[in-house]
Scaffold this motif. Structure first.
Motif, PDB file in Angstrom:
ATOM      1  N   UNK A 117       0.832  -1.207   0.000  1.00 57.89           N
ATOM      2  CA  UNK A 117       0.000   0.000   0.000  1.00 57.89           C
ATOM      3  C   UNK A 117       0.866   1.255   0.000  1.00 57.89           C
ATOM      4  N   UNK A 118       1.952   1.234   0.753  1.00 57.42           N
ATOM      5  CA  UNK A 118       2.866   2.373   0.784  1.00 57.42           C
ATOM      6  C   UNK A 118       3.485   2.615  -0.584  1.00 57.42           C
ATOM      7  N   UNK A 124       4.746   8.382  -3.530  1.00 62.93           N
ATOM      8  CA  UNK A 124       5.846   7.411  -3.597  1.00 62.93           C
ATOM      9  C   UNK A 124       6.002   6.915  -5.035  1.00 62.93           C
ATOM     10  N   UNK A 125       4.908   6.649  -5.706  1.00 59.72           N
ATOM     11  CA  UNK A 125       4.948   6.186  -7.093  1.00 59.72           C
ATOM     12  C   UNK A 125       5.648   7.220  -7.976  1.00 59.72           C
ATOM     13  N   UNK A 127       7.937   9.404  -7.063  1.00 61.72           N
ATOM     14  CA  UNK A 127       9.376   9.365  -6.788  1.00 61.72           C
ATOM     15  C   UNK A 127      10.032   8.120  -7.383  1.00 61.72           C
ATOM     16  N   UNK A 128       9.333   7.024  -7.380  1.00 56.79           N
ATOM     17  CA  UNK A 128       9.902   5.789  -7.932  1.00 56.79           C
ATOM     18  C   UNK A 128       9.991   5.826  -9.452  1.00 56.79           C
ATOM     19  N   UNK A 129       9.065   6.550 -10.083  1.00 63.68           N
ATOM     20  CA  UNK A 129       9.041   6.613 -11.543  1.00 63.68           C
ATOM     21  C   UNK A 129       9.990   7.660 -12.119  1.00 63.68           C
ATOM     22  N   UNK A 130      10.588   8.502 -11.268  1.00 61.70           N
ATOM     23  CA  UNK A 130      11.540   9.517 -11.743  1.00 61.70           C
ATOM     24  C   UNK A 130      12.742   8.840 -12.366  1.00 61.70           C
TER      25      UNK A 130
END
Length: 138
Positions: A117-118, A124-125, A127-130
């Motif tokens: 869920x986090x 968060x998604x 930041x992860x996709x950057x």
């Protein structure tokens, strides 16, 4: 590092091997209904992990009933049958001394759901996709 210094060290290979042997044996006992208890035979219990102390005297078994409900009840029933489980595991595993068994509810599935869920949150998604930028470039 001096032998016996366990600062920061994880379980030994022997601890892991004996813990896994106990986990598999206990799973088989519960699946086959070899422990004679009506309350235990009506439950389907998963043994997720067994952690054993370095002296192999105490094994903590992390268990969860199928469906994830009534975990505390399962722990009480297993604790009530601890002596029979310990005796049977000692025989089937071929251990010189069968460890004392302690039971706890396995919460690892809940932690996995919280982590999932986090990671699916929008911030968060994003930041992860950057894309990664090399050092010195902004």
């Amino acid at each position: 590092m001096a032998k016996g210094n366990s600062y920061g060290a994880g379980p030994s290979t022997r601890q892991l091997r004996v813990g896994e042997l106990i986990r598999r044996t206990m799973s088989d006992l519960l699946m086959r209904g070899e422990i004679h208890d009506d309350d235990l035979s009506r439950m389907s219990i998963t043994v997720g992990e067994v952690q054993i102390t370095s002296d192999l005297r105490v094994a903590t078994c992390y268990v969860l009933p199928l469906g994830g409900k009534d975990g505390d009840e399962a722990v009480k029933i297993l604790a009530r049958n601890q002596w029979e489980l310990r005796r049977t595991i000692g025989k089937k595993c071929g251990l010189k001394h069968a460890p004392e068994l302690r039971f706890k509810v396995d919460t690892s599935f809940d932690r996995m759901d919280e982590t999932r869920a986090l990671l699916n949150r929008d911030d968060v998604r994003r930041d992860l996709d950057k894309p990664d930028t090399p050092e010195g470039e902004d």
